[in-house]
Motif scaffolding. Sequence first.
Motif, PDB file in Angstrom:
ATOM      1  N   ALA A 129       3.886   8.938  -1.189  1.00 58.66           N
ATOM      2  CA  ALA A 129       4.424   8.330  -2.529  1.00 58.66           C
ATOM      3  C   ALA A 129       3.327   8.581  -3.548  1.00 58.66           C
ATOM      4  CB  ALA A 129       4.119   6.826  -2.090  1.00 58.66           C
ATOM      5  N   ILE A 130       1.789   8.649  -3.282  1.00 57.20           N
ATOM      6  CA  ILE A 130       0.992   8.796  -4.318  1.00 57.20           C
ATOM      7  C   ILE A 130       1.161  10.396  -4.935  1.00 57.20           C
ATOM      8  CG2 ILE A 130      -1.440   9.018  -4.692  1.00 57.20           C
ATOM      9  CD1 ILE A 130      -1.823   6.866  -2.587  1.00 57.20           C
ATOM     10  N   ARG A 131       1.436  11.333  -4.145  1.00 55.11           N
ATOM     11  CA  ARG A 131       1.848  12.539  -4.400  1.00 55.11           C
ATOM     12  C   ARG A 131       2.740  12.656  -5.404  1.00 55.11           C
ATOM     13  NH1 ARG A 131       0.615  14.221   0.831  1.00 55.11           N
ATOM     14  NH2 ARG A 131       2.773  14.631   1.289  1.00 55.11           N
ATOM     15  N   TYR A 132       3.983  12.148  -4.913  1.00 53.61           N
ATOM     16  CA  TYR A 132       5.077  11.980  -5.784  1.00 53.61           C
ATOM     17  C   TYR A 132       4.759  11.468  -7.314  1.00 53.61           C
ATOM     18  CZ  TYR A 132       8.340  13.875  -2.209  1.00 53.61           C
ATOM     19  OH  TYR A 132       9.019  14.623  -1.466  1.00 53.61           O
ATOM     20  N   ALA A 133       4.225  10.409  -7.191  1.00 52.70           N
ATOM     21  CA  ALA A 133       3.777   9.553  -8.355  1.00 52.70           C
ATOM     22  C   ALA A 133       2.987  10.271  -9.367  1.00 52.70           C
ATOM     23  CB  ALA A 133       3.179   8.566  -7.993  1.00 52.70           C
ATOM     24  N   LYS A 134       1.885  11.019  -8.741  1.00 51.57           N
ATOM     25  CA  LYS A 134       1.142  11.896  -9.636  1.00 51.57           C
ATOM     26  C   LYS A 134       1.862  13.217 -10.260  1.00 51.57           C
ATOM     27  CE  LYS A 134      -3.579  11.468  -7.346  1.00 51.57           C
ATOM     28  NZ  LYS A 134      -4.428  12.157  -6.453  1.00 51.57           N
ATOM     29  N   ALA A 135       2.832  13.524  -9.539  1.00 53.06           N
ATOM     30  CA  ALA A 135       3.822  14.804  -9.957  1.00 53.06           C
ATOM     31  C   ALA A 135       4.431  14.125 -11.213  1.00 53.06           C
ATOM     32  CB  ALA A 135       4.483  15.307  -8.861  1.00 53.06           C
ATOM     33  N   ILE A 136       5.120  13.124 -10.866  1.00 53.40           N
ATOM     34  CA  ILE A 136       5.880  12.372 -12.000  1.00 53.40           C
ATOM     35  C   ILE A 136       5.142  12.121 -13.254  1.00 53.40           C
ATOM     36  CG2 ILE A 136       6.042  10.256 -11.440  1.00 53.40           C
ATOM     37  CD1 ILE A 136       9.135  12.084 -12.547  1.00 53.40           C
ATOM     38  N   LEU A 137       3.810  11.561 -12.973  1.00 52.40           N
ATOM     39  CA  LEU A 137       2.876  11.380 -14.235  1.00 52.40           C
ATOM     40  C   LEU A 137       2.567  12.527 -14.878  1.00 52.40           C
ATOM     41  CD1 LEU A 137       1.597   9.020 -15.652  1.00 52.40           C
ATOM     42  CD2 LEU A 137      -0.278   9.452 -13.920  1.00 52.40           C
ATOM     43  N   ASP A 138       2.280  13.640 -14.182  1.00 61.40           N
ATOM     44  CA  ASP A 138       1.983  14.678 -14.946  1.00 61.40           C
ATOM     45  C   ASP A 138       3.136  15.445 -15.675  1.00 61.40           C
ATOM     46  OD1 ASP A 138      -0.509  14.729 -13.592  1.00 61.40           O
ATOM     47  OD2 ASP A 138      -0.288  16.135 -12.033  1.00 61.40           O
ATOM     48  N   GLN A 139       4.249  15.308 -14.863  1.00 64.19           N
ATOM     49  CA  GLN A 139       5.514  15.782 -15.704  1.00 64.19           C
ATOM     50  C   GLN A 139       5.771  14.883 -17.108  1.00 64.19           C
ATOM     51  OE1 GLN A 139       9.239  15.370 -13.680  1.00 64.19           O
ATOM     52  NE2 GLN A 139       9.988  17.157 -14.471  1.00 64.19           N
ATOM     53  N   ALA A 140       5.642  13.623 -16.947  1.00 66.74           N
ATOM     54  CA  ALA A 140       5.671  12.863 -18.093  1.00 66.74           C
ATOM     55  C   ALA A 140       4.862  13.280 -18.960  1.00 66.74           C
ATOM     56  CB  ALA A 140       5.988  11.415 -17.652  1.00 66.74           C
TER      57      ALA A 140
ATOM     58  N   MET B 236       0.752  -1.167  -0.051  1.00 66.70           N
ATOM     59  CA  MET B 236       0.171  -0.162   0.181  1.00 66.70           C
ATOM     60  C   MET B 236       0.988   1.076  -0.044  1.00 66.70           C
ATOM     61  SD  MET B 236      -2.977   0.782   2.623  1.00 66.70           S
ATOM     62  CE  MET B 236      -3.981   2.249   2.310  1.00 66.70           C
ATOM     63  N   SER B 237       0.543   2.190  -0.765  1.00 64.01           N
ATOM     64  CA  SER B 237       1.362   3.346  -0.945  1.00 64.01           C
ATOM     65  C   SER B 237       1.022   4.586  -0.123  1.00 64.01           C
ATOM     66  CB  SER B 237       1.227   3.843  -2.220  1.00 64.01           C
ATOM     67  OG  SER B 237       1.655   3.067  -3.323  1.00 64.01           O
ATOM     68  N   SER B 238       1.981   5.075   0.629  1.00 61.75           N
ATOM     69  CA  SER B 238       1.632   6.253   1.540  1.00 61.75           C
ATOM     70  C   SER B 238       1.043   7.662   0.546  1.00 61.75           C
ATOM     71  CB  SER B 238       2.736   6.638   2.175  1.00 61.75           C
ATOM     72  OG  SER B 238       3.740   7.331   1.401  1.00 61.75           O
ATOM     73  N   ARG B 239       0.381   8.394   1.481  1.00 57.56           N
ATOM     74  CA  ARG B 239      -0.147   9.443   0.754  1.00 57.56           C
ATOM     75  C   ARG B 239       1.198  10.453  -0.003  1.00 57.56           C
ATOM     76  NH1 ARG B 239      -3.700  12.039   5.339  1.00 57.56           N
ATOM     77  NH2 ARG B 239      -1.977  13.250   5.206  1.00 57.56           N
TER      78      ARG B 239
ATOM     79  N   ALA C 182       3.059   3.132  -6.974  1.00 52.87           N
ATOM     80  CA  ALA C 182       2.031   4.227  -7.224  1.00 52.87           C
ATOM     81  C   ALA C 182       2.121   4.643  -8.682  1.00 52.87           C
ATOM     82  CB  ALA C 182       2.067   5.393  -6.145  1.00 52.87           C
ATOM     83  N   TYR C 183       3.216   5.052  -9.330  1.00 55.84           N
ATOM     84  CA  TYR C 183       3.124   5.399 -10.689  1.00 55.84           C
ATOM     85  C   TYR C 183       2.650   4.377 -11.591  1.00 55.84           C
ATOM     86  CZ  TYR C 183       4.614   7.185 -15.141  1.00 55.84           C
ATOM     87  OH  TYR C 183       4.549   7.463 -16.385  1.00 55.84           O
ATOM     88  N   LEU C 184       2.998   3.023 -11.529  1.00 56.77           N
ATOM     89  CA  LEU C 184       2.585   1.941 -12.205  1.00 56.77           C
ATOM     90  C   LEU C 184       1.011   2.060 -12.005  1.00 56.77           C
ATOM     91  CD1 LEU C 184       5.194  -0.738 -11.578  1.00 56.77           C
ATOM     92  CD2 LEU C 184       5.085   0.904 -13.536  1.00 56.77           C
ATOM     93  N   LYS C 185       0.609   2.005 -10.930  1.00 59.38           N
ATOM     94  CA  LYS C 185      -1.163   2.079 -10.709  1.00 59.38           C
ATOM     95  C   LYS C 185      -1.930   3.011 -11.460  1.00 59.38           C
ATOM     96  CE  LYS C 185      -4.303   0.854  -7.202  1.00 59.38           C
ATOM     97  NZ  LYS C 185      -4.423   0.440  -5.680  1.00 59.38           N
ATOM     98  N   LEU C 186      -1.206   4.358 -11.218  1.00 59.02           N
ATOM     99  CA  LEU C 186      -1.998   5.517 -11.668  1.00 59.02           C
ATOM    100  C   LEU C 186      -1.719   5.510 -13.302  1.00 59.02           C
ATOM    101  CD1 LEU C 186      -0.528   8.280  -9.341  1.00 59.02           C
ATOM    102  CD2 LEU C 186      -2.957   7.497  -9.701  1.00 59.02           C
ATOM    103  N   TYR C 187      -0.743   5.188 -13.965  1.00 60.17           N
ATOM    104  CA  TYR C 187      -0.445   5.042 -15.156  1.00 60.17           C
ATOM    105  C   TYR C 187      -1.504   4.135 -15.964  1.00 60.17           C
ATOM    106  CZ  TYR C 187       1.375   3.995 -19.960  1.00 60.17           C
ATOM    107  OH  TYR C 187       1.934   3.521 -21.320  1.00 60.17           O
ATOM    108  N   ASN C 188      -1.652   2.782 -15.224  1.00 58.29           N
ATOM    109  CA  ASN C 188      -2.565   1.627 -15.877  1.00 58.29           C
ATOM    110  C   ASN C 188      -4.042   2.422 -15.883  1.00 58.29           C
ATOM    111  OD1 ASN C 188      -0.707   0.164 -16.449  1.00 58.29           O
ATOM    112  ND2 ASN C 188      -0.737  -1.139 -14.526  1.00 58.29           N
TER     113      ASN C 188
END
Length: 179
Positions: free
Chosen positions: A6-17, A1-4, A94-100
């Motif tokens: 980790a999810i914030r960082y993952a969202k930011a990197i996804l937006d940047q990508a 389970m991802s921490s909040r 978290a990135y993998l999950k958000l991307y999928n």
Amino acid sequence: MSSRAAIRYAKAILDQAREKGTEEVVFGNMKSISATLNASKELRSVLKSPVIKAEDKRASLQAIFKGHDVSTLSLIDLLVDKKRSAILGEVAAAYLKLYNTSKGIVSAKVTTAVALDPSLDSKILAKVKSLTGSEEVSLEHHIDPSILGGFVLRIGDVQYDASVSNQLDKVQKEFSKRI
């Protein structure tokens, strides 16, 4: 389970990508990071250790993940600078999950006692597609000899346990009720 965090960082990197058009490249990087961290208990220990200097952690991670996208390397630098290198694996997951999710890809995990042959693998893939109604399915394979036989299929929060060990547990419970 991802921490909040980790999810914030993952969202930011996804937006940047997304802005740079490198979502798929970063997705591959995050798969690599996740697999590397899952395979190396020593590396996870190094990242969590308060004794190891931040610069040593940075140098190690930059060497291990050399050749990855600039966004991914920047994320590693940022996590080290913020003293959050220990959550790198969580950020990757978290990135993998958000991307999928953003691509409409359903992620499923199948655990078997031995490796699946291609025909059985395609049957499981077809079953997951029919259960979810999705044409895009990512099937992750795990081997766990302790289940003895059968399989355990996990799709999101739903788990189908058709393992021999689970059936034996049920039989044992039933016997102990009757005694």
